[in-house]
Write an enzyme that holds these catalytic residues in place. Structure first.
Site, PDB file in Angstrom:
ATOM      1  CE1 TYR A   1      -3.722  -2.405   0.195  1.00  0.00           C
ATOM      2  CE2 TYR A   1      -2.578  -3.322   2.097  1.00  0.00           C
ATOM      3  CZ  TYR A   1      -3.569  -3.408   1.133  1.00  0.00           C
ATOM      4  OH  TYR A   1      -4.396  -4.500   1.093  1.00  0.00           O
TER       5      TYR A   1
ATOM      6  CG  ASN B   1      -9.418   2.305  -1.111  1.00  0.00           C
ATOM      7  OD1 ASN B   1      -9.842   1.161  -0.975  1.00  0.00           O
ATOM      8  ND2 ASN B   1      -8.131   2.587  -1.122  1.00  0.00           N
TER       9      ASN B   1
ATOM     10  CG  HIS C   1     -12.605  -7.915  -2.727  1.00  0.00           C
ATOM     11  ND1 HIS C   1     -12.239  -7.554  -4.010  1.00  0.00           N
ATOM     12  CD2 HIS C   1     -11.692  -7.346  -1.901  1.00  0.00           C
ATOM     13  CE1 HIS C   1     -11.137  -6.822  -3.956  1.00  0.00           C
ATOM     14  NE2 HIS C   1     -10.789  -6.682  -2.691  1.00  0.00           N
TER      15      HIS C   1
ATOM     16  CG  ASP D   1     -27.857  -3.668  -3.580  1.00  0.00           C
ATOM     17  OD1 ASP D   1     -27.454  -4.016  -4.714  1.00  0.00           O
ATOM     18  OD2 ASP D   1     -28.442  -4.455  -2.795  1.00  0.00           O
TER      19      ASP D   1
ATOM     20  CG  HIS E   1      -8.921  -0.719  -5.284  1.00  0.00           C
ATOM     21  ND1 HIS E   1      -9.384  -1.032  -4.035  1.00  0.00           N
ATOM     22  CD2 HIS E   1      -9.941  -0.957  -6.141  1.00  0.00           C
ATOM     23  CE1 HIS E   1     -10.630  -1.447  -4.127  1.00  0.00           C
ATOM     24  NE2 HIS E   1     -10.993  -1.401  -5.393  1.00  0.00           N
ATOM     25  CG  LEU E   2      -3.778   3.097  -1.890  1.00  0.00           C
ATOM     26  CD1 LEU E   2      -3.648   2.826  -0.408  1.00  0.00           C
ATOM     27  CD2 LEU E   2      -3.073   4.368  -2.289  1.00  0.00           C
ATOM     28  CB  SER E   3      -2.560  -2.813  -4.311  1.00  0.00           C
ATOM     29  OG  SER E   3      -3.820  -3.344  -3.924  1.00  0.00           O
TER      30      SER E   3
END
EC number: 4.2.1.10
Length: 148
Positions: A28, A80, A86, A93, A106-108
């Site tokens: 990260y 983020n 996931h 929703d 996302h950082l990665s």
């Protein structure tokens, strides 16, 4: 002519992002959430935007803030969602229920990591996704928010 109020971009961060700079810096990076906030605020001023940056380890807070972003007619939301990316049908929703554009950040790069990270329920509902560029991912998402 009256001064205009800059449009607001909500920057919402999910679980464990309060530990940026400490938690797995090889994945990260070394930037803290405060470092990222400073970068975003500097660039937002140049783009005539305001940043409203928040972090919570609780899914319901993120959902409430998505609703608030719409109620306040925010320009966009940079989200983020951390591990909720996931797993959270509720966040998926909520994104679909608001008209405010949501950009997943996302950082990665989740696709270069464990297979369970390859499916993003957030990305399936978001306007777009920017991932894999460390703290720069947030700045790229802000640039996108300024143009949509």
């Amino acid at each position: 002519m009256a001064d205009t109020v800059p449009a607001t971009v909500f920057v919402l961060n999910g679980p464990n992002l309060n530990l940026l700079g400490l938690r797995e810096p090889e994945i990260y990076g070394h930037d803290t959430l405060d470092d990222i906030a400073g970068m975003l605020e500097d660039r937002a001023r140049e783009l005539d935007l305001e940043i409203d940056l928040r972090q919570s380890n609780h899914e319901g807070h993120l959902i409430d803030w998505l609703h608030e972003a719409q109620a306040q007619q925010a320009r966009a939301v940079l989200l983020n969602a951390g591990g909720f990316t996931h797993t959270s049908v509720a966040l998926h929703d909520a994104i679909k229920s608001v008209k405010t554009p949501v950009i997943e950040v996302h950082l990665s790069n989740p696709h270069r990591r464990e297979s369970f990270r390859h499916t993003s329920l957030i990305g399936q509902a978001a306007k777009g996704t920017i991932a894999g560029f460390g703290a720069l991912s947030y700045l790229l998402a802000l640039e996108a928010a300024a143009r949509i």
